[in-house]
Design a protein around this motif. Structure first.
Motif, mmCIF file in Angstrom:
data_model
loop_
_atom_site.group_PDB
_atom_site.id
_atom_site.type_symbol
_atom_site.label_atom_id
_atom_site.label_comp_id
_atom_site.label_asym_id
_atom_site.label_seq_id
_atom_site.Cartn_x
_atom_site.Cartn_y
_atom_site.Cartn_z
ATOM 1 N N ILE A 1 4.723 53.427 109.481
ATOM 2 C CA ILE A 1 3.528 54.187 109.881
ATOM 3 C C ILE A 1 2.309 53.275 109.824
ATOM 4 O O ILE A 1 1.490 53.252 110.750
ATOM 5 C CB ILE A 1 3.345 55.427 108.983
ATOM 6 N N ALA A 2 2.202 52.495 108.755
ATOM 7 C CA ALA A 2 1.079 51.557 108.628
ATOM 8 C C ALA A 2 1.097 50.526 109.755
ATOM 9 O O ALA A 2 0.044 50.165 110.292
ATOM 10 C CB ALA A 2 1.129 50.865 107.270
ATOM 11 N N ALA A 3 2.281 50.073 110.134
ATOM 12 C CA ALA A 3 2.386 49.099 111.228
ATOM 13 C C ALA A 3 1.926 49.725 112.545
ATOM 14 O O ALA A 3 1.210 49.079 113.322
ATOM 15 C CB ALA A 3 3.819 48.595 111.354
ATOM 16 N N LEU A 4 2.315 50.960 112.814
ATOM 17 C CA LEU A 4 1.871 51.630 114.042
ATOM 18 C C LEU A 4 0.359 51.821 114.046
ATOM 19 O O LEU A 4 -0.295 51.638 115.083
ATOM 20 C CB LEU A 4 2.595 52.972 114.207
ATOM 21 N N VAL A 5 -0.206 52.161 112.900
ATOM 22 C CA VAL A 5 -1.666 52.293 112.802
ATOM 23 C C VAL A 5 -2.332 50.937 113.022
ATOM 24 O O VAL A 5 -3.358 50.842 113.704
ATOM 25 C CB VAL A 5 -2.071 52.917 111.446
ATOM 26 N N LEU A 6 -1.749 49.885 112.478
ATOM 27 C CA LEU A 6 -2.297 48.537 112.666
ATOM 28 C C LEU A 6 -2.239 48.119 114.140
ATOM 29 O O LEU A 6 -3.193 47.534 114.656
ATOM 30 C CB LEU A 6 -1.551 47.528 111.798
ATOM 31 N N PHE A 7 -1.137 48.432 114.820
ATOM 32 C CA PHE A 7 -1.052 48.143 116.259
ATOM 33 C C PHE A 7 -2.123 48.912 117.022
ATOM 34 O O PHE A 7 -2.722 48.391 117.964
ATOM 35 C CB PHE A 7 0.326 48.489 116.814
ATOM 36 N N ALA A 8 -2.364 50.150 116.625
ATOM 37 C CA ALA A 8 -3.389 50.955 117.292
ATOM 38 C C ALA A 8 -4.784 50.385 117.049
ATOM 39 O O ALA A 8 -5.656 50.460 117.922
ATOM 40 C CB ALA A 8 -3.321 52.405 116.809
ATOM 41 N N ALA A 9 -5.003 49.797 115.879
ATOM 42 C CA ALA A 9 -6.312 49.247 115.532
ATOM 43 C C ALA A 9 -6.461 47.780 115.926
ATOM 44 O O ALA A 9 -7.550 47.216 115.788
ATOM 45 C CB ALA A 9 -6.542 49.386 114.030
ATOM 46 N N ALA A 10 -5.432 47.159 116.444
ATOM 47 C CA ALA A 10 -5.456 45.732 116.774
ATOM 48 C C ALA A 10 -6.590 45.320 117.710
ATOM 49 O O ALA A 10 -7.129 44.217 117.558
ATOM 50 C CB ALA A 10 -4.109 45.309 117.344
ATOM 51 N N PRO A 11 -7.000 46.155 118.677
ATOM 52 C CA PRO A 11 -8.101 45.721 119.555
ATOM 53 C C PRO A 11 -9.396 45.419 118.817
ATOM 54 O O PRO A 11 -10.222 44.646 119.312
ATOM 55 C CB PRO A 11 -8.282 46.904 120.506
ATOM 56 N N VAL A 12 -9.587 45.981 117.642
ATOM 57 C CA VAL A 12 -10.805 45.724 116.870
ATOM 58 C C VAL A 12 -10.935 44.219 116.574
ATOM 59 O O VAL A 12 -12.039 43.682 116.554
ATOM 60 C CB VAL A 12 -10.797 46.549 115.559
ATOM 61 N N PHE A 13 -9.804 43.541 116.390
ATOM 62 C CA PHE A 13 -9.823 42.124 116.035
ATOM 63 C C PHE A 13 -10.201 41.216 117.214
ATOM 64 O O PHE A 13 -10.526 40.056 117.005
ATOM 65 C CB PHE A 13 -8.465 41.701 115.468
ATOM 66 N N VAL A 14 -10.126 41.735 118.429
ATOM 67 C CA VAL A 14 -10.442 40.916 119.611
ATOM 68 C C VAL A 14 -11.610 41.493 120.412
ATOM 69 O O VAL A 14 -11.801 41.120 121.568
ATOM 70 C CB VAL A 14 -9.195 40.732 120.505
ATOM 71 N N LEU A 15 -12.382 42.389 119.819
ATOM 72 C CA LEU A 15 -13.517 42.991 120.538
ATOM 73 C C LEU A 15 -14.497 41.969 121.110
ATOM 74 O O LEU A 15 -14.925 42.125 122.253
ATOM 75 C CB LEU A 15 -14.247 43.992 119.642
ATOM 76 N N PRO A 16 -14.876 40.924 120.371
ATOM 77 C CA PRO A 16 -15.799 39.948 120.965
ATOM 78 C C PRO A 16 -15.228 39.273 122.220
ATOM 79 O O PRO A 16 -15.935 39.067 123.204
ATOM 80 C CB PRO A 16 -16.026 38.929 119.850
ATOM 81 N N ARG A 17 -13.936 38.968 122.190
ATOM 82 C CA ARG A 17 -13.311 38.336 123.365
ATOM 83 C C ARG A 17 -13.238 39.308 124.539
ATOM 84 O O ARG A 17 -13.437 38.917 125.687
ATOM 85 C CB ARG A 17 -11.912 37.832 123.011
ATOM 86 N N ILE A 18 -12.958 40.568 124.252
ATOM 87 C CA ILE A 18 -12.913 41.573 125.317
ATOM 88 C C ILE A 18 -14.297 41.750 125.914
ATOM 89 O O ILE A 18 -14.462 41.791 127.140
ATOM 90 C CB ILE A 18 -12.359 42.913 124.789
ATOM 91 N N SER A 19 -15.314 41.820 125.057
ATOM 92 C CA SER A 19 -16.690 41.964 125.530
ATOM 93 C C SER A 19 -17.089 40.785 126.405
ATOM 94 O O SER A 19 -17.663 40.964 127.485
ATOM 95 C CB SER A 19 -17.628 42.082 124.330
ATOM 96 N N LYS A 20 -16.774 39.592 125.954
ATOM 97 C CA LYS A 20 -17.100 38.391 126.731
ATOM 98 C C LYS A 20 -16.366 38.390 128.068
ATOM 99 O O LYS A 20 -16.950 38.062 129.107
ATOM 100 C CB LYS A 20 -16.741 37.142 125.937
#
Length: 144
Positions: free
Chosen positions: A116-135
Motif C-alpha cells: 500500500i505504501a509503495a502504491l501511495v509512493l508511486f502516486a506521489a512520485a510526480p512531486v519529486f520531478v515537479l521542477p523538471r515538468i514545469s521547465k
C-alpha cells in the motif's frame, strides 16, 4: 481511468460473482490506489524524460515488462535476487500482491502495508520531478 477500473471491478465481482472474501471496501481502495499509482508513474516518467515520445515509449516498455515481472508468467520468488528487487519498481507488482493476499485471501490489510505504501509512493512520485515538468512545459518546443 477510475470509471474504467470501477466498471471492471463491478463486472468481475458483481456480475460474474468472482469470489472475493476481502470485501467491496478493499476492492474500491485497491482500484483507486492502482489508478493513482499508474497515473503518478506515467507523470513521473514524463518528468524524467520530458520528451513526450520518449516518456510514452518508456511507459509502454514498463507496462509490457510488468506482466513478466509481477509473477503472472513466472513466479517472482523463483527469479534471481536482482530481478526480485527490480520487480518492486513496477506498480502492477504491488497491485498483484494486494489483490492476491487481501481480495482473494481475505487477509487483513496490515499484511500488505508495504505494498500500500509503495502504491501511495508511486502516486506521489510526480512531486519529486515537479521542477523538471514545469521547465518542460514552459520551455520545450513540441514539434507537431
Amino acid at each position: 481511468w477510475l470509471v474504467m477500473m470501477g466498471a471492471y471491478m463491478v463486472y468481475t465481482f458483481g456480475v460474474l460473482h468472482f469470489p472475493h472474501p476481502g470485501g467491496w471496501g478493499v476492492i474500491v481502495l485497491l482500484a483507486v490506489l492502482s489508478v493513482f499509482a499508474s497515473v503518478g508513474f506515467g507523470v513521473f516518467m514524463f518528468g524524467l524524460l520530458p520528451a513526450l515520445r520518449m516518456s510514452m515509449s518508456m511507459c509502454s516498455l514498463w507496462g509490457v515488462l510488468s506482466f513478466s515481472m509481477v509473477g503472472t508468467a513466472f513466479p517472482t520468488l523463483a527469479m534471481d535476487g536482482a530481478l526480485q528487487a527490480l520487480a518492486e519498481l513496477f506498480p502492477m507488482r504491488h497491485f498483484f500482491i494486494f489483490y492476491e493476499i487481501v481480495v482473494f485471501g481475505g487477509n487483513p490489510m496490515s499484511t500488505v502495508a508495504i505494498n500500500i505504501a509503495a502504491l501511495v509512493l508511486f502516486a506521489a512520485a510526480p512531486v519529486f520531478v515537479l521542477p523538471r515538468i514545469s521547465k518542460a512545459l514552459k520551455e520545450y518546443i513540441y514539434i507537431a
